[in-house]
Design a protein around this motif. Structure first.
Motif, PDB file in Angstrom:
ATOM      1  N   ILE A  42       0.834  -1.205   0.000  1.00  0.00           N
ATOM      2  CA  ILE A  42       0.000   0.000   0.000  1.00  0.00           C
ATOM      3  C   ILE A  42       0.868   1.254   0.000  1.00  0.00           C
ATOM      4  O   ILE A  42       0.405   2.327  -0.350  1.00  0.00           O
ATOM      5  N   LYS A  43       2.132   1.116   0.371  1.00  0.00           N
ATOM      6  CA  LYS A  43       3.038   2.263   0.279  1.00  0.00           C
ATOM      7  C   LYS A  43       3.534   2.458  -1.154  1.00  0.00           C
ATOM      8  O   LYS A  43       3.878   3.563  -1.569  1.00  0.00           O
ATOM      9  N   ASN A 103      -1.464 -12.656   1.788  1.00  0.00           N
ATOM     10  CA  ASN A 103      -2.772 -12.159   2.214  1.00  0.00           C
ATOM     11  C   ASN A 103      -2.599 -11.441   3.550  1.00  0.00           C
ATOM     12  O   ASN A 103      -3.086 -11.891   4.589  1.00  0.00           O
ATOM     13  N   THR A 104      -1.882 -10.319   3.523  1.00  0.00           N
ATOM     14  CA  THR A 104      -1.507  -9.655   4.770  1.00  0.00           C
ATOM     15  C   THR A 104      -1.941  -8.191   4.773  1.00  0.00           C
ATOM     16  O   THR A 104      -2.418  -7.673   3.777  1.00  0.00           O
ATOM     17  N   TYR A 105      -1.716  -7.557   5.894  1.00  0.00           N
ATOM     18  CA  TYR A 105      -2.222  -6.205   6.119  1.00  0.00           C
ATOM     19  C   TYR A 105      -1.663  -5.164   5.167  1.00  0.00           C
ATOM     20  O   TYR A 105      -2.269  -4.125   4.942  1.00  0.00           O
ATOM     21  N   THR A 106      -0.512  -5.408   4.594  1.00  0.00           N
ATOM     22  CA  THR A 106       0.178  -4.348   3.872  1.00  0.00           C
ATOM     23  C   THR A 106       0.149  -4.497   2.358  1.00  0.00           C
ATOM     24  O   THR A 106       0.538  -3.588   1.646  1.00  0.00           O
ATOM     25  N   VAL A 140      -1.463  -4.914  -1.412  1.00  0.00           N
ATOM     26  CA  VAL A 140      -2.636  -4.682  -2.249  1.00  0.00           C
ATOM     27  C   VAL A 140      -3.073  -6.020  -2.856  1.00  0.00           C
ATOM     28  O   VAL A 140      -2.267  -6.722  -3.466  1.00  0.00           O
TER      29      VAL A 140
END
Lengths: 185, 156
Positions: free
Chosen positions: B78-79, B111-114, B116
Protein backbone atom coordinates in the motif's frame (compact mmCIF):
# COMPACT_ATOMS: atom_id res chain seq x y z
CA UNK A 1 42.31 -35.34 6.48
CA UNK A 2 42.59 -37.44 9.63
CA UNK A 3 44.01 -34.51 11.57
CA UNK A 4 41.13 -32.24 10.60
CA UNK A 5 38.59 -34.67 11.95
CA UNK A 6 40.58 -34.99 15.15
CA UNK A 7 40.74 -31.22 15.63
CA UNK A 8 37.04 -30.90 14.98
CA UNK A 9 36.28 -33.43 17.70
CA UNK A 10 38.55 -31.62 20.12
CA UNK A 11 36.59 -28.43 19.60
CA UNK A 12 33.33 -30.22 20.22
CA UNK A 13 34.70 -31.69 23.40
CA UNK A 14 35.51 -28.20 24.67
CA UNK A 15 32.00 -27.07 23.93
CA UNK A 16 32.93 -24.02 21.90
CA UNK A 17 32.32 -25.42 18.43
CA UNK A 18 28.60 -24.74 18.29
CA UNK A 19 28.71 -20.99 18.71
CA UNK A 20 32.04 -20.34 17.04
CA UNK A 21 35.13 -19.09 18.76
CA UNK A 22 33.89 -17.42 21.90
CA UNK A 23 37.16 -15.55 22.46
CA UNK A 24 36.99 -15.99 26.21
CA UNK A 25 35.43 -18.28 28.73
CA UNK A 26 31.73 -17.77 29.42
CA UNK A 27 30.75 -15.62 32.35
CA UNK A 28 33.23 -12.84 31.79
CA UNK A 29 30.69 -10.24 30.70
CA UNK A 30 28.32 -10.71 33.59
CA UNK A 31 31.27 -10.88 35.99
CA UNK A 32 32.43 -7.52 34.73
CA UNK A 33 28.92 -6.04 34.98
CA UNK A 34 28.57 -7.43 38.50
CA UNK A 35 31.86 -5.80 39.49
CA UNK A 36 30.64 -2.44 38.21
CA UNK A 37 26.94 -2.44 39.11
CA UNK A 38 26.57 -5.13 41.78
CA UNK A 39 24.62 -8.39 41.85
CA UNK A 40 21.22 -6.74 41.43
CA UNK A 41 22.11 -5.58 37.91
CA UNK A 42 22.66 -9.10 36.64
CA UNK A 43 19.32 -10.67 35.96
CA UNK A 44 18.75 -12.94 33.01
CA UNK A 45 21.59 -15.33 32.39
CA UNK A 46 22.55 -17.64 29.59
CA UNK A 47 19.68 -17.88 27.13
CA UNK A 48 20.20 -20.10 24.05
CA UNK A 49 23.94 -20.13 24.55
CA UNK A 50 24.29 -16.34 24.57
CA UNK A 51 24.96 -14.35 27.68
CA UNK A 52 22.27 -11.82 28.42
CA UNK A 53 20.94 -9.49 31.09
CA UNK A 54 17.67 -7.72 31.73
CA UNK A 55 18.26 -3.99 32.21
CA UNK A 56 16.04 -1.25 33.62
CA UNK A 57 14.89 1.38 31.17
CA UNK A 58 15.54 4.27 33.58
CA UNK A 59 19.25 3.49 33.68
CA UNK A 60 19.79 1.61 30.44
CA UNK A 61 21.47 4.46 28.53
CA UNK A 62 24.53 4.81 30.82
CA UNK A 63 24.54 1.01 31.07
CA UNK A 64 24.73 0.63 27.28
CA UNK A 65 27.45 3.28 27.13
CA UNK A 66 29.37 1.27 29.71
CA UNK A 67 29.03 -1.91 27.63
CA UNK A 68 30.50 -0.10 24.65
CA UNK A 69 33.25 1.94 26.30
CA UNK A 70 34.53 -0.45 28.95
CA UNK A 71 37.81 -1.87 27.57
CA UNK A 72 37.13 -5.32 29.02
CA UNK A 73 33.76 -5.50 27.26
CA UNK A 74 34.09 -3.18 24.23
CA UNK A 75 30.81 -4.03 22.53
CA UNK A 76 31.51 -1.79 19.58
CA UNK A 77 28.95 -3.28 17.19
CA UNK A 78 25.19 -3.09 17.67
CA UNK A 79 23.99 -6.07 15.63
CA UNK A 80 20.25 -5.55 16.01
CA UNK A 81 17.55 -3.76 17.93
CA UNK A 82 14.21 -5.49 18.06
CA UNK A 83 11.29 -5.91 20.42
CA UNK A 84 9.08 -8.64 21.82
CA UNK A 85 5.36 -8.33 22.42
CA UNK A 86 4.72 -10.70 25.32
CA UNK A 87 0.96 -10.18 25.30
CA UNK A 88 0.21 -13.90 25.26
CA UNK A 89 3.07 -14.81 27.54
CA UNK A 90 2.90 -14.78 31.29
CA UNK A 91 4.73 -11.49 31.73
CA UNK A 92 3.82 -8.52 33.85
CA UNK A 93 5.34 -5.97 31.47
CA UNK A 94 4.11 -6.31 27.92
CA UNK A 95 7.02 -5.24 25.71
CA UNK A 96 10.75 -5.82 25.84
CA UNK A 97 13.28 -4.06 23.63
CA UNK A 98 16.17 -6.40 22.86
CA UNK A 99 19.68 -5.30 21.88
CA UNK A 100 22.09 -7.76 20.27
CA UNK A 101 25.68 -6.69 20.77
CA UNK A 102 28.98 -7.89 19.39
CA UNK A 103 32.56 -7.08 20.30
CA UNK A 104 35.07 -7.22 17.46
CA UNK A 105 37.89 -6.86 19.95
CA UNK A 106 36.95 -9.90 22.04
CA UNK A 107 34.87 -11.78 19.41
CA UNK A 108 32.03 -12.01 21.87
CA UNK A 109 28.28 -11.60 21.76
CA UNK A 110 25.89 -10.26 24.34
CA UNK A 111 22.19 -9.59 24.59
CA UNK A 112 20.38 -6.92 26.62
CA UNK A 113 16.64 -6.99 27.19
CA UNK A 114 14.78 -3.96 28.55
CA UNK A 115 11.12 -4.29 29.64
CA UNK A 116 8.83 -1.50 28.42
CA UNK A 117 5.27 -1.18 29.79
CA UNK A 118 2.31 -0.83 27.45
CA UNK A 119 0.78 2.18 29.20
CA UNK A 120 3.88 4.29 28.78
CA UNK A 121 5.87 2.82 25.90
CA UNK A 122 9.08 4.80 25.72
CA UNK A 123 12.77 4.01 26.04
CA UNK A 124 15.95 6.05 25.63
CA UNK A 125 17.49 6.04 22.18
CA UNK A 126 20.98 4.56 21.81
CA UNK A 127 21.72 6.41 18.57
CA UNK A 128 24.18 8.58 20.51
CA UNK A 129 26.06 5.40 21.50
CA UNK A 130 25.80 3.41 18.26
CA UNK A 131 24.75 5.56 15.25
CA UNK A 132 23.64 2.38 13.50
CA UNK A 133 20.70 2.18 15.88
CA UNK A 134 18.94 4.91 13.92
CA UNK A 135 16.98 2.81 11.42
CA UNK A 136 16.70 -0.17 13.78
CA UNK A 137 14.89 1.96 16.35
CA UNK A 138 12.70 3.45 13.65
CA UNK A 139 11.64 -0.06 12.69
CA UNK A 140 10.80 -0.96 16.28
CA UNK A 141 8.83 2.28 16.58
CA UNK A 142 7.00 1.50 13.34
CA UNK A 143 6.16 -2.08 14.21
CA UNK A 144 5.53 -1.85 17.98
CA UNK A 145 4.82 1.82 18.71
CA UNK A 146 7.64 2.08 21.22
CA UNK A 147 8.88 5.67 21.32
CA UNK A 148 12.65 6.18 21.45
CA UNK A 149 13.32 9.34 23.44
CA UNK A 150 16.18 11.37 22.03
CA UNK A 151 16.06 9.76 18.59
CA UNK A 152 17.13 12.35 15.96
CA UNK A 153 14.54 11.38 13.34
CA UNK A 154 11.83 9.09 14.71
CA UNK A 155 9.58 8.44 11.72
CA UNK A 156 8.01 5.26 10.40
CA UNK A 157 10.45 3.39 8.20
CA UNK A 158 8.42 0.64 6.50
CA UNK A 159 4.74 1.51 6.70
CA UNK A 160 3.23 4.68 5.19
CA UNK A 161 3.39 7.75 7.43
CA UNK A 162 -0.39 7.80 7.94
CA UNK A 163 -0.71 4.07 8.64
CA UNK A 164 -1.93 4.52 12.20
CA UNK A 165 -1.32 1.01 13.56
CA UNK A 166 1.69 -0.95 14.76
CA UNK A 167 1.41 -4.23 12.89
CA UNK A 168 3.78 -6.49 14.83
CA UNK A 169 1.79 -6.06 18.02
CA UNK A 170 0.17 -9.35 18.90
CA UNK A 171 -3.32 -7.86 19.06
CA UNK A 172 -3.08 -6.59 15.47
CA UNK A 173 -4.98 -8.84 13.03
CA UNK A 174 -3.05 -10.55 10.21
CA UNK A 175 -5.19 -8.99 7.50
CA UNK A 176 -5.03 -5.56 9.12
CA UNK A 177 -7.86 -3.26 10.03
CA UNK A 178 -8.89 -2.49 6.47
CA UNK A 179 -5.80 -0.42 5.63
CA UNK A 180 -5.02 -2.41 2.49
CA UNK A 181 -8.51 -1.83 1.05
CA UNK A 182 -9.30 1.69 2.20
CA UNK A 183 -6.17 3.74 1.75
CA UNK A 184 -6.35 6.98 -0.19
CA UNK A 185 -3.80 8.43 -2.61
CA UNK B 1 -12.46 -1.50 -56.22
CA UNK B 2 -10.66 -0.68 -59.37
CA UNK B 3 -7.90 1.24 -57.71
CA UNK B 4 -5.68 -1.83 -57.45
CA UNK B 5 -6.05 -2.41 -61.17
CA UNK B 6 -4.63 1.00 -61.92
CA UNK B 7 -1.87 1.03 -59.35
CA UNK B 8 -1.23 -2.70 -59.63
CA UNK B 9 1.14 -4.05 -56.94
CA UNK B 10 2.89 -0.83 -56.06
CA UNK B 11 0.31 0.24 -53.46
CA UNK B 12 -1.73 -1.63 -50.86
CA UNK B 13 -4.98 -0.11 -49.61
CA UNK B 14 -6.20 -0.57 -46.04
CA UNK B 15 -7.95 1.25 -43.22
CA UNK B 16 -6.12 3.74 -41.02
CA UNK B 17 -7.17 1.84 -37.86
CA UNK B 18 -5.72 -1.39 -39.20
CA UNK B 19 -2.48 0.21 -40.27
CA UNK B 20 -1.92 2.09 -37.03
CA UNK B 21 -2.90 -0.96 -35.01
CA UNK B 22 -0.44 -3.08 -36.98
CA UNK B 23 2.33 -0.55 -36.34
CA UNK B 24 1.56 -0.19 -32.65
CA UNK B 25 1.32 -3.88 -31.90
CA UNK B 26 4.71 -4.56 -33.41
CA UNK B 27 6.51 -1.78 -31.57
CA UNK B 28 5.33 -1.95 -27.98
CA UNK B 29 7.54 -0.10 -25.53
CA UNK B 30 7.19 -1.79 -22.16
CA UNK B 31 7.62 0.00 -18.86
CA UNK B 32 8.72 -2.63 -16.32
CA UNK B 33 7.40 -2.18 -12.79
CA UNK B 34 9.45 -4.96 -11.27
CA UNK B 35 9.18 -5.38 -7.51
CA UNK B 36 9.87 -9.08 -7.01
CA UNK B 37 10.90 -12.38 -8.58
CA UNK B 38 8.49 -11.91 -11.51
CA UNK B 39 10.82 -9.15 -12.70
CA UNK B 40 13.60 -11.74 -12.98
CA UNK B 41 11.42 -13.85 -15.26
CA UNK B 42 10.59 -10.70 -17.22
CA UNK B 43 14.30 -10.07 -17.70
CA UNK B 44 14.74 -13.68 -18.83
CA UNK B 45 11.96 -13.15 -21.36
CA UNK B 46 13.76 -10.12 -22.70
CA UNK B 47 17.12 -11.84 -22.90
CA UNK B 48 18.50 -13.81 -25.82
CA UNK B 49 17.02 -17.23 -25.08
CA UNK B 50 13.38 -16.10 -25.29
CA UNK B 51 14.08 -12.80 -27.04
CA UNK B 52 11.05 -10.54 -26.78
CA UNK B 53 12.53 -8.57 -29.69
CA UNK B 54 10.90 -11.16 -31.94
CA UNK B 55 7.63 -9.45 -31.05
CA UNK B 56 8.96 -5.92 -31.32
CA UNK B 57 8.73 -5.29 -27.59
CA UNK B 58 12.37 -5.25 -26.58
CA UNK B 59 12.72 -1.47 -26.17
CA UNK B 60 12.32 -1.42 -22.40
CA UNK B 61 11.88 2.15 -21.18
CA UNK B 62 12.41 3.11 -17.57
CA UNK B 63 10.53 6.32 -18.17
CA UNK B 64 6.73 6.03 -18.21
CA UNK B 65 6.52 8.97 -20.62
CA UNK B 66 8.18 6.88 -23.33
CA UNK B 67 6.16 3.72 -22.77
CA UNK B 68 2.83 2.32 -23.81
CA UNK B 69 2.82 -1.07 -22.01
CA UNK B 70 3.02 -1.25 -18.22
CA UNK B 71 4.16 -4.63 -16.91
CA UNK B 72 3.42 -4.90 -13.18
CA UNK B 73 5.65 -7.76 -12.11
CA UNK B 74 5.73 -8.36 -8.40
CA UNK B 75 4.16 -7.48 -5.08
CA UNK B 76 2.70 -4.02 -4.62
CA UNK B 77 2.34 -2.77 -1.05
CA UNK B 78 0.00 0.00 0.00
CA UNK B 79 3.04 2.26 0.28
CA UNK B 80 4.07 1.42 -3.30
CA UNK B 81 0.61 1.68 -4.87
CA UNK B 82 0.66 5.52 -5.14
CA UNK B 83 3.96 5.21 -7.02
CA UNK B 84 2.48 2.70 -9.44
CA UNK B 85 -0.59 4.89 -9.92
CA UNK B 86 1.56 7.90 -10.67
CA UNK B 87 3.63 5.95 -13.20
CA UNK B 88 0.45 4.72 -14.87
CA UNK B 89 -0.93 8.27 -14.99
CA UNK B 90 2.30 9.56 -16.54
CA UNK B 91 2.15 7.14 -19.46
CA UNK B 92 0.74 8.72 -22.62
CA UNK B 93 -2.38 7.30 -24.23
CA UNK B 94 -2.94 4.80 -25.68
CA UNK B 95 -1.58 2.45 -23.01
CA UNK B 96 -2.02 -1.12 -21.90
CA UNK B 97 -1.30 -2.98 -18.66
CA UNK B 98 -0.12 -6.52 -18.00
CA UNK B 99 -0.52 -7.81 -14.44
CA UNK B 100 2.23 -10.40 -14.21
CA UNK B 101 2.08 -13.19 -11.66
CA UNK B 102 -0.10 -14.09 -8.70
CA UNK B 103 0.97 -11.21 -6.45
CA UNK B 104 0.19 -8.38 -8.84
CA UNK B 105 -3.06 -10.05 -9.89
CA UNK B 106 -4.46 -11.07 -6.51
CA UNK B 107 -1.92 -10.57 -3.74
CA UNK B 108 -0.76 -14.16 -4.17
CA UNK B 109 0.19 -15.91 -0.96
CA UNK B 110 0.69 -12.54 0.75
CA UNK B 111 -2.77 -12.16 2.21
CA UNK B 112 -1.51 -9.66 4.77
CA UNK B 113 -2.22 -6.21 6.12
CA UNK B 114 0.18 -4.35 3.87
CA UNK B 115 -0.22 -5.88 0.44
CA UNK B 116 -2.64 -4.68 -2.25
CA UNK B 117 -4.83 -7.66 -3.14
CA UNK B 118 -4.62 -7.14 -6.90
CA UNK B 119 -3.50 -3.99 -8.66
CA UNK B 120 -6.73 -4.02 -10.72
CA UNK B 121 -8.41 -2.40 -7.73
CA UNK B 122 -6.64 0.83 -8.65
CA UNK B 123 -5.50 0.66 -12.29
CA UNK B 124 -7.18 -1.05 -15.28
CA UNK B 125 -5.51 -4.31 -16.30
CA UNK B 126 -5.74 -5.75 -19.81
CA UNK B 127 -4.04 -9.12 -19.42
CA UNK B 128 -3.35 -11.18 -16.30
CA UNK B 129 -0.59 -13.78 -16.25
CA UNK B 130 -1.00 -16.61 -13.72
CA UNK B 131 2.04 -18.23 -12.14
CA UNK B 132 4.42 -17.78 -9.29
CA UNK B 133 6.43 -16.64 -11.11
CA UNK B 134 5.15 -17.25 -14.66
CA UNK B 135 7.54 -18.83 -17.11
CA UNK B 136 8.77 -16.71 -20.03
CA UNK B 137 6.42 -18.63 -22.35
CA UNK B 138 3.49 -17.28 -20.32
CA UNK B 139 4.84 -13.74 -20.64
CA UNK B 140 5.16 -14.17 -24.41
CA UNK B 141 1.60 -15.53 -24.53
CA UNK B 142 0.43 -12.44 -22.62
CA UNK B 143 2.26 -10.17 -25.04
CA UNK B 144 0.56 -11.89 -27.99
CA UNK B 145 -2.79 -11.32 -26.25
CA UNK B 146 -1.89 -7.65 -25.81
CA UNK B 147 -0.93 -7.46 -29.48
CA UNK B 148 -4.35 -8.82 -30.46
CA UNK B 149 -5.98 -6.16 -28.34
CA UNK B 150 -3.73 -3.39 -29.65
CA UNK B 151 -4.46 -4.36 -33.24
CA UNK B 152 -8.19 -3.92 -32.62
CA UNK B 153 -7.87 -0.52 -30.96
CA UNK B 154 -9.07 2.63 -32.74
CA UNK B 155 -6.32 4.76 -34.23
CA UNK B 156 -7.26 7.98 -32.47
Amino acid sequence: MGNEVENHEEHRAEGVGQHGRSGSEPGNVTTRIRARYGDAAVRGGNAVGCESVIAERDTHLPFMTFLKDDPELSFDYLVDVTAVDRLQLDEEIRFAVVYQLYSYKHNRRFSVSVPVPEADPWIGSVVSVWPGANWLEREVYDMYGIVFEGHPDLRRILMPDDFGSHPLRKDYPLHGKGERDNFVF
Amino acid sequence: MGLEDQLQENVMTTKVDAMVGWARKNSLWPMPFGTACCAIELMATLASRFDLARFGAEAIRFSPRQSDLLVVSGRVSIKMMPVLKKIYDQMPEPKWVISMGACASSGGVFNTYTLVQGVDQYIPVDVYIPGCPPRPENVIQALIKIQEKVAQAKAN
